[in-house]
Design an enzyme around this catalytic site. Structure first.
Site, PDB file in Angstrom:
ATOM      1  N   LYS A   1       0.844  -1.198   0.000  1.00 19.48           N
ATOM      2  CA  LYS A   1       0.000   0.000   0.000  1.00 19.48           C
ATOM      3  C   LYS A   1       0.880   1.249   0.000  1.00 19.48           C
ATOM      4  O   LYS A   1       1.754   1.405   0.841  1.00 19.48           O
ATOM      5  CB  LYS A   1      -0.906  -0.005   1.229  1.00 19.48           C
ATOM      6  CG  LYS A   1      -1.726   1.269   1.412  1.00 19.48           C
ATOM      7  CD  LYS A   1      -2.510   1.246   2.716  1.00 19.48           C
ATOM      8  CE  LYS A   1      -3.102   2.617   3.035  1.00 19.48           C
ATOM      9  NZ  LYS A   1      -3.802   2.641   4.331  1.00 19.48           N
TER      10      LYS A   1
ATOM     11  N   ASP B   1      -2.453  10.664   3.755  1.00 19.07           N
ATOM     12  CA  ASP B   1      -3.863  10.313   3.925  1.00 19.07           C
ATOM     13  C   ASP B   1      -4.561  11.323   4.830  1.00 19.07           C
ATOM     14  O   ASP B   1      -4.422  11.275   6.047  1.00 19.07           O
ATOM     15  CB  ASP B   1      -3.978   8.903   4.510  1.00 19.07           C
ATOM     16  CG  ASP B   1      -5.426   8.473   4.694  1.00 19.07           C
ATOM     17  OD1 ASP B   1      -6.316   9.121   4.103  1.00 19.07           O
ATOM     18  OD2 ASP B   1      -5.650   7.491   5.409  1.00 19.07           O
TER      19      ASP B   1
ATOM     20  N   LYS C   1      -9.914  13.139   8.533  1.00 21.10           N
ATOM     21  CA  LYS C   1      -9.409  12.765   9.847  1.00 21.10           C
ATOM     22  C   LYS C   1      -9.313  14.002  10.748  1.00 21.10           C
ATOM     23  O   LYS C   1      -9.098  15.116  10.254  1.00 21.10           O
ATOM     24  CB  LYS C   1      -7.996  12.178   9.737  1.00 21.10           C
ATOM     25  CG  LYS C   1      -7.864  10.880   8.963  1.00 21.10           C
ATOM     26  CD  LYS C   1      -6.402  10.490   8.875  1.00 21.10           C
ATOM     27  CE  LYS C   1      -6.196   9.211   8.064  1.00 21.10           C
ATOM     28  NZ  LYS C   1      -6.668   8.021   8.788  1.00 21.10           N
TER      29      LYS C   1
ATOM     30  N   ASP D   1       1.762   6.334   5.678  1.00 24.27           N
ATOM     31  CA  ASP D   1       0.768   5.440   5.096  1.00 24.27           C
ATOM     32  C   ASP D   1       1.256   4.769   3.819  1.00 24.27           C
ATOM     33  O   ASP D   1       0.505   4.036   3.181  1.00 24.27           O
ATOM     34  CB  ASP D   1      -0.532   6.207   4.842  1.00 24.27           C
ATOM     35  CG  ASP D   1      -1.774   5.346   5.020  1.00 24.27           C
ATOM     36  OD1 ASP D   1      -1.661   4.267   5.621  1.00 24.27           O
ATOM     37  OD2 ASP D   1      -2.851   5.759   4.572  1.00 24.27           O
TER      38      ASP D   1
ATOM     39  N   ASP E   1     -12.066   7.379   4.173  1.00 21.27           N
ATOM     40  CA  ASP E   1     -10.846   7.139   4.945  1.00 21.27           C
ATOM     41  C   ASP E   1     -10.466   5.663   4.937  1.00 21.27           C
ATOM     42  O   ASP E   1      -9.508   5.262   5.587  1.00 21.27           O
ATOM     43  CB  ASP E   1     -11.022   7.652   6.384  1.00 21.27           C
ATOM     44  CG  ASP E   1      -9.692   7.800   7.110  1.00 21.27           C
ATOM     45  OD1 ASP E   1      -8.655   7.886   6.428  1.00 21.27           O
ATOM     46  OD2 ASP E   1      -9.690   7.832   8.355  1.00 21.27           O
TER      47      ASP E   1
ATOM     48  N   GLU F   1      -9.422   4.131   2.159  1.00 19.14           N
ATOM     49  CA  GLU F   1      -8.992   4.230   0.764  1.00 19.14           C
ATOM     50  C   GLU F   1      -7.933   3.222   0.388  1.00 19.14           C
ATOM     51  O   GLU F   1      -7.823   2.821  -0.769  1.00 19.14           O
ATOM     52  CB  GLU F   1      -8.490   5.649   0.473  1.00 19.14           C
ATOM     53  CG  GLU F   1      -7.054   5.946   0.886  1.00 19.14           C
ATOM     54  CD  GLU F   1      -6.791   5.814   2.394  1.00 19.14           C
ATOM     55  OE1 GLU F   1      -5.672   5.425   2.764  1.00 19.14           O
ATOM     56  OE2 GLU F   1      -7.704   6.104   3.185  1.00 19.14           O
TER      57      GLU F   1
ATOM     58  N   ARG G   1      -7.507   0.062   0.899  1.00 23.77           N
ATOM     59  CA  ARG G   1      -7.970  -1.219   0.362  1.00 23.77           C
ATOM     60  C   ARG G   1      -8.450  -1.087  -1.086  1.00 23.77           C
ATOM     61  O   ARG G   1      -8.447  -2.067  -1.824  1.00 23.77           O
ATOM     62  CB  ARG G   1      -9.070  -1.792   1.253  1.00 23.77           C
ATOM     63  CG  ARG G   1     -10.359  -0.994   1.277  1.00 23.77           C
ATOM     64  CD  ARG G   1     -11.224  -1.330   2.471  1.00 23.77           C
ATOM     65  NE  ARG G   1     -10.587  -0.896   3.726  1.00 23.77           N
ATOM     66  CZ  ARG G   1     -11.077  -1.164   4.931  1.00 23.77           C
ATOM     67  NH1 ARG G   1     -12.177  -1.873   5.055  1.00 23.77           N
ATOM     68  NH2 ARG G   1     -10.452  -0.742   6.013  1.00 23.77           N
TER      69      ARG G   1
END
Length: 252
Positions: free
Chosen positions: A18, A23, A30, A41, A100, A102, A104
């Site tokens: 990933k 993010d 967030k 991330d 949030d 995202e 996956r």
């Protein structure tokens, strides 16, 4: 996409990481405190890239193709919205009610591409995927998922030898209905709890005939050290690189 392809290799492994470079949570933004460290991330992508470079430097006798799907999850006029239906590589669709969640979505595309285009013997993904990883296992342990006992045990043995903690969590069949959507093939972020588990179950839907030859590690928690600990200094840990380099030769 990068690869290490020694002439004597008989096993082909695809590594997927990933790579959300920052993010914000997107429309489902967030709070400030949760956003501060979101430069981490992309820890999964960094780990699989580093492991591939390490495998080449060590001349490991296994073929590796590495995919690092990179994106930034920001707020803009073109940001995807809660309730949107996303069409993935290969044709499956997912209803997303939380922007949030995202990571996956980009992983799903990369996994489907790996299976459809690269035809590997097995697929491994590392991802800073969920906060639920830390809720379940604390800040120093990754959550491992696989339907293949031998794959799981082999990786766990390598992670122990490398000094990187991981713990296998289940993929319960009775949680699969949580992924059902009324308007798409899948619901990307179920709200029934078990967030790390249901994220893994979502990803598994994109593995096609390789779902039995897939290993997923949710390593959000151990990807960052909040202070000096053992051999690690405060900051990004590179979690997963040492475990992969211990484990990959066993697959040859």
């Amino acid at each position: 996409e990068l690869s290490w392809a020694p002439e004597n290799a008989t096993t082909h492994v695809v590594l997927v990481g990933k790579g959300i470079t920052f993010d914000t949570g997107g429309i489902s933004i967030k709070p400030r405190e949760a956003m501060v460290l979101m430069r981490k991330d992309m820890g999964g992508a960094a780990a699989v890239v580093a492991a591939t470079l390490g495998a080449a430097a060590l001349h490991l006798p296994v073929r590796i193709t590495t995919l690092a799907p990179l994106a930034e999850n920001m707020v803009s006029g073109s940001a995807f919205r809660p309730g949107d239906v996303v069409r993935h590589y290969g044709g499956l669709t997912s209803e997303t009610t939380n922007s949030d969640a995202e990571g996956r979505l980009v992983l799903a595309d990369a996994l489907a591409y790996a299976v459809g285009e690269l035809r590997p013997d097995l697929v491994v993904d590392l991802a800073t995927l969920t906060g639920a990883n830390a809720v379940a296992l604390g800040k120093h342990t990754g959550a491992l998922y696989s339907d293949d006992d031998a794959l799981a045990e082999g990786f766990l043995a390598a992670s122990r030898a490398a000094g990187e903690r991981a713990w296998r969590l289940p993929l319960p069949a009775d949680y699969v209905p949580y992924l059902r959507s009324d308007i798409a093939d899948l619901y990307s972020a179920p709200v029934q709890g078990a967030g790390s588990v249901t994220a893994a179950l979502f990803l598994r839907e994109f593995l096609g005939d390789l779902r039995e030859r897939w290993l997923h590690v949710d390593m959000s928690a151990p990807s960052w050290a909040y202070g000096d600990q053992d051999e690690l200094v405060s900051g990004a840990t590179g979690w997963g690189v040492r475990s992969l380099l211990r484990w990959l030769p066993d697959l040859a």
